[in-house]
Design a protein around this motif. Structure first.
Motif, PDB file in Angstrom:
ATOM      1  N   GLY A 168       0.780  -1.225   0.000  1.00 45.61           N
ATOM      2  CA  GLY A 168       0.000   0.000   0.000  1.00 45.61           C
ATOM      3  C   GLY A 168       0.814   1.277   0.000  1.00 45.61           C
ATOM      4  N   LYS A 169       2.142   1.169  -0.124  1.00 44.37           N
ATOM      5  CA  LYS A 169       2.982   2.359  -0.188  1.00 44.37           C
ATOM      6  C   LYS A 169       2.876   3.002  -1.566  1.00 44.37           C
ATOM      7  CE  LYS A 169       7.800   3.901  -0.077  1.00 44.37           C
ATOM      8  NZ  LYS A 169       9.221   3.476   0.052  1.00 44.37           N
ATOM      9  N   SER A 170       2.657   4.309  -1.598  1.00 44.72           N
ATOM     10  CA  SER A 170       2.530   5.021  -2.867  1.00 44.72           C
ATOM     11  C   SER A 170       3.865   5.053  -3.602  1.00 44.72           C
ATOM     12  CB  SER A 170       2.037   6.448  -2.623  1.00 44.72           C
ATOM     13  OG  SER A 170       1.945   7.152  -3.841  1.00 44.72           O
ATOM     14  N   LEU A 171       3.846   4.631  -4.869  1.00 50.72           N
ATOM     15  CA  LEU A 171       5.046   4.649  -5.702  1.00 50.72           C
ATOM     16  C   LEU A 171       5.020   5.775  -6.718  1.00 50.72           C
ATOM     17  CD1 LEU A 171       5.424   0.823  -6.475  1.00 50.72           C
ATOM     18  CD2 LEU A 171       6.577   2.164  -4.688  1.00 50.72           C
ATOM     19  N   LEU A 172       3.847   6.114  -7.203  1.00 52.49           N
ATOM     20  CA  LEU A 172       3.755   7.139  -8.255  1.00 52.49           C
ATOM     21  C   LEU A 172       2.326   7.581  -8.476  1.00 52.49           C
ATOM     22  CD1 LEU A 172       4.997   8.713 -10.723  1.00 52.49           C
ATOM     23  CD2 LEU A 172       4.371   6.731 -12.091  1.00 52.49           C
ATOM     24  N   VAL A 173       2.151   8.886  -8.647  1.00 48.10           N
ATOM     25  CA  VAL A 173       0.912   9.443  -9.189  1.00 48.10           C
ATOM     26  C   VAL A 173       1.282  10.054 -10.530  1.00 48.10           C
ATOM     27  CG1 VAL A 173      -0.945  11.118  -8.906  1.00 48.10           C
ATOM     28  CG2 VAL A 173       0.006   9.955  -6.900  1.00 48.10           C
ATOM     29  N   THR A 174       0.619   9.658 -11.587  1.00 52.21           N
ATOM     30  CA  THR A 174       0.956  10.169 -12.909  1.00 52.21           C
ATOM     31  C   THR A 174      -0.293  10.262 -13.767  1.00 52.21           C
ATOM     32  OG1 THR A 174       2.509   9.902 -14.770  1.00 52.21           O
ATOM     33  CG2 THR A 174       1.454   7.904 -13.941  1.00 52.21           C
ATOM     34  N   GLN A 175      -0.122  10.636 -15.019  1.00 53.80           N
ATOM     35  CA  GLN A 175      -1.235  10.701 -15.961  1.00 53.80           C
ATOM     36  C   GLN A 175      -0.791  10.144 -17.305  1.00 53.80           C
ATOM     37  OE1 GLN A 175      -3.280  14.518 -16.064  1.00 53.80           O
ATOM     38  NE2 GLN A 175      -2.837  14.891 -13.910  1.00 53.80           N
ATOM     39  N   ILE A 176      -1.741   9.632 -18.066  1.00 53.28           N
ATOM     40  CA  ILE A 176      -1.463   9.070 -19.385  1.00 53.28           C
ATOM     41  C   ILE A 176      -2.046  10.006 -20.436  1.00 53.28           C
ATOM     42  CG2 ILE A 176      -1.865   7.136 -20.948  1.00 53.28           C
ATOM     43  CD1 ILE A 176      -2.131   5.341 -18.491  1.00 53.28           C
ATOM     44  N   ALA A 177      -1.227  10.371 -21.410  1.00 49.71           N
ATOM     45  CA  ALA A 177      -1.646  11.268 -22.487  1.00 49.71           C
ATOM     46  C   ALA A 177      -2.138  10.466 -23.697  1.00 49.71           C
ATOM     47  CB  ALA A 177      -0.488  12.170 -22.897  1.00 49.71           C
ATOM     48  N   PHE A 178      -2.913  11.126 -24.546  1.00 48.85           N
ATOM     49  CA  PHE A 178      -3.481  10.493 -25.732  1.00 48.85           C
ATOM     50  C   PHE A 178      -3.039  11.225 -26.999  1.00 48.85           C
ATOM     51  CE2 PHE A 178      -6.038   8.651 -22.536  1.00 48.85           C
ATOM     52  CZ  PHE A 178      -6.723   7.563 -23.080  1.00 48.85           C
ATOM     53  N   PRO A 179      -2.885  10.488 -28.109  1.00 47.54           N
ATOM     54  CA  PRO A 179      -2.559  11.119 -29.400  1.00 47.54           C
ATOM     55  C   PRO A 179      -3.739  11.955 -29.887  1.00 47.54           C
ATOM     56  CG  PRO A 179      -3.043   8.799 -29.712  1.00 47.54           C
ATOM     57  CD  PRO A 179      -2.973   9.013 -28.232  1.00 47.54           C
ATOM     58  N   GLU A 180      -3.489  13.200 -30.230  1.00 48.83           N
ATOM     59  CA  GLU A 180      -4.556  14.122 -30.591  1.00 48.83           C
ATOM     60  C   GLU A 180      -5.279  13.721 -31.882  1.00 48.83           C
ATOM     61  OE1 GLU A 180      -2.423  17.781 -30.619  1.00 48.83           O
ATOM     62  OE2 GLU A 180      -2.293  17.877 -28.435  1.00 48.83           O
ATOM     63  N   GLU A 181      -4.556  13.071 -32.809  1.00 45.69           N
ATOM     64  CA  GLU A 181      -5.185  12.681 -34.063  1.00 45.69           C
ATOM     65  C   GLU A 181      -6.342  11.712 -33.831  1.00 45.69           C
ATOM     66  OE1 GLU A 181      -2.019  12.558 -33.392  1.00 45.69           O
ATOM     67  OE2 GLU A 181      -0.976  13.868 -34.817  1.00 45.69           O
ATOM     68  N   ILE A 182      -6.163  10.806 -32.886  1.00 45.85           N
ATOM     69  CA  ILE A 182      -7.224   9.850 -32.583  1.00 45.85           C
ATOM     70  C   ILE A 182      -8.345  10.516 -31.805  1.00 45.85           C
ATOM     71  CG2 ILE A 182      -7.772   7.724 -31.340  1.00 45.85           C
ATOM     72  CD1 ILE A 182      -5.035   6.682 -32.028  1.00 45.85           C
ATOM     73  N   SER A 183      -8.010  11.365 -30.871  1.00 49.40           N
ATOM     74  CA  SER A 183      -9.038  12.056 -30.086  1.00 49.40           C
ATOM     75  C   SER A 183      -9.964  12.866 -30.991  1.00 49.40           C
ATOM     76  CB  SER A 183      -8.382  12.967 -29.043  1.00 49.40           C
ATOM     77  OG  SER A 183      -7.672  12.219 -28.089  1.00 49.40           O
ATOM     78  N   LYS A 184      -9.405  13.503 -32.004  1.00 46.93           N
ATOM     79  CA  LYS A 184     -10.226  14.299 -32.924  1.00 46.93           C
ATOM     80  C   LYS A 184     -11.253  13.432 -33.639  1.00 46.93           C
ATOM     81  CE  LYS A 184      -6.771  17.896 -33.810  1.00 46.93           C
ATOM     82  NZ  LYS A 184      -5.823  18.468 -34.809  1.00 46.93           N
ATOM     83  N   VAL A 185     -10.849  12.227 -34.027  1.00 48.72           N
ATOM     84  CA  VAL A 185     -11.772  11.304 -34.694  1.00 48.72           C
ATOM     85  C   VAL A 185     -12.873  10.876 -33.739  1.00 48.72           C
ATOM     86  CG1 VAL A 185     -11.993   9.032 -35.760  1.00 48.72           C
ATOM     87  CG2 VAL A 185     -10.027  10.466 -36.310  1.00 48.72           C
ATOM     88  N   VAL A 186     -12.501  10.518 -32.525  1.00 48.12           N
ATOM     89  CA  VAL A 186     -13.469  10.058 -31.525  1.00 48.12           C
ATOM     90  C   VAL A 186     -14.462  11.153 -31.173  1.00 48.12           C
ATOM     91  CG1 VAL A 186     -13.743   9.270 -29.145  1.00 48.12           C
ATOM     92  CG2 VAL A 186     -11.872   8.373 -30.545  1.00 48.12           C
ATOM     93  N   TYR A 187     -13.976  12.379 -30.985  1.00 53.59           N
ATOM     94  CA  TYR A 187     -14.833  13.466 -30.520  1.00 53.59           C
ATOM     95  C   TYR A 187     -15.779  14.008 -31.590  1.00 53.59           C
ATOM     96  CZ  TYR A 187     -11.707  13.557 -26.472  1.00 53.59           C
ATOM     97  OH  TYR A 187     -10.984  13.215 -25.358  1.00 53.59           O
ATOM     98  N   ALA A 188     -15.656  13.527 -32.792  1.00 53.28           N
ATOM     99  CA  ALA A 188     -16.523  13.996 -33.869  1.00 53.28           C
ATOM    100  C   ALA A 188     -17.824  13.204 -33.973  1.00 53.28           C
ATOM    101  CB  ALA A 188     -15.780  13.929 -35.204  1.00 53.28           C
ATOM    102  N   GLN A 189     -18.001  12.211 -33.135  1.00 53.53           N
ATOM    103  CA  GLN A 189     -19.169  11.356 -33.292  1.00 53.53           C
ATOM    104  C   GLN A 189     -19.677  10.786 -31.981  1.00 53.53           C
ATOM    105  OE1 GLN A 189     -17.691   7.979 -35.736  1.00 53.53           O
ATOM    106  NE2 GLN A 189     -15.735   8.989 -35.361  1.00 53.53           N
ATOM    107  N   GLY A 190     -20.841  10.123 -32.091  1.00 59.84           N
ATOM    108  CA  GLY A 190     -21.420   9.423 -30.955  1.00 59.84           C
ATOM    109  C   GLY A 190     -21.670  10.298 -29.748  1.00 59.84           C
ATOM    110  N   ALA A 191     -21.408   9.749 -28.566  1.00 59.37           N
ATOM    111  CA  ALA A 191     -21.676  10.445 -27.317  1.00 59.37           C
ATOM    112  C   ALA A 191     -20.819  11.683 -27.128  1.00 59.37           C
ATOM    113  CB  ALA A 191     -21.440   9.486 -26.142  1.00 59.37           C
ATOM    114  N   TYR A 192     -19.759  11.805 -27.928  1.00 59.04           N
ATOM    115  CA  TYR A 192     -18.828  12.924 -27.782  1.00 59.04           C
ATOM    116  C   TYR A 192     -19.199  14.139 -28.644  1.00 59.04           C
ATOM    117  CZ  TYR A 192     -16.072   8.921 -26.178  1.00 59.04           C
ATOM    118  OH  TYR A 192     -15.649   7.783 -25.548  1.00 59.04           O
ATOM    119  N   ALA A 193     -19.982  13.913 -29.685  1.00 61.79           N
ATOM    120  CA  ALA A 193     -20.210  14.946 -30.701  1.00 61.79           C
ATOM    121  C   ALA A 193     -20.814  16.224 -30.134  1.00 61.79           C
ATOM    122  CB  ALA A 193     -21.089  14.397 -31.818  1.00 61.79           C
TER     123      ALA A 193
END
Length: 237
Positions: A168-193
């Motif tokens: 239970g000892k904390s080793l790291l708090v971090t974040q994961i980034a995403f490629p913008e080219e894919i995010s643009k495709v995803v955000y153009a449709q469905g629940a994101y549009a």
């Protein structure tokens, strides 16, 4: 306090208290033809990874959210998440028994467990979607089933990660980034549009603005079949 103001004021004890040197190995390439990017561990190319803030919406009781499928009722493009935790102190071998918590916002940019305030007007204080904990296997791997994260003002697309050792000892708090080219495709449709395209790029993000080379994920797939994210994080354990 608005989320944007929280980010502008810097990141206090929420995330910085758990800063421990960590390394992640990554290489970024993008193929517009299949809207995928490649990033992953490459022997000899490990570099120190920036620890990041847990943000204003960390999971309140992560131990109670042991789950592989964290989707709940949230609509969006399917995302399989594969995170490998490696131990720098053991020749970067997989770290077995590590506890890995992840959390992220939904397609509209809202987090569960919070709401009804200036930080997030929609009240989801009694819900626990898109949050989960898994324990790494013998190869250091954890997997989650989720949806592609949405975005909110002032932040680029991201997933939060908190890693603990088996005690239970904390080793790291971090974040994961995403490629913008894919995010643009995803955000153009469905629940994101209806929410539209993200208003912040990785380069202009208050967290990722100093670079994402050590936090950029590998994302492959497409909207109809779903996406797969893979990411390796190396910790001192």
């Amino acid at each position: 306090m608005e989320r944007k103001e929280f980010l502008k004021r810097g990141f206090s004890a929420l995330g910085l208290a758990a800063i421990i040197p960590v390394i992640s190995c990554s290489k970024d390439t993008v193929d517009p033809a299949d809207t995928s990017t490649e990033a992953g561990s490459t022997p000899g190319s490990c570099t120190l990874t920036a620890s990041e803030t847990a943000g204003p919406f960390p999971t309140k009781s992560p131990a109670s959210l042991v789950s592989n499928d964290i989707t709940s009722d949230r609509p969006g493009a399917k995302l399989n998440v594969k995170i490998t935790i490696q131990n720098k102190n053991n020749s970067c071998e997989g770290l077995e028994g590590a506890l890995v918590d992840i959390w992220h916002c939904d397609a509209a940019g809202n987090y569960s467990e919070y709401g009804g305030t200036g930080m997030q007007s929609t009240n989801y204080t009694n819900l626990h979607f898109l949050r989960g904990r898994q324990t790494t296997d013998a190869s250091g791997l954890v997997t989650f089933t989720s949806i592609y994260p949405g975005w909110y003002s002032g932040r680029a697309t991201h997933i939060h990660v908190h890693i603990y050792n088996a005690s239970g000892k904390s080793l790291l708090v971090t974040q994961i980034a995403f490629p913008e080219e894919i995010s643009k495709v995803v955000y153009a449709q469905g629940a994101y549009a209806s929410h539209g395209q993200a208003d912040t790029t990785n380069a202009r993000d208050n967290v990722f603005g100093d670079g994402v080379s050590t936090e950029m994920s590998t994302v492959t797939g497409n909207v109809s079949a779903g996406y797969e994210l893979t990411h390796a994080i190396v910790v001192n354990a």
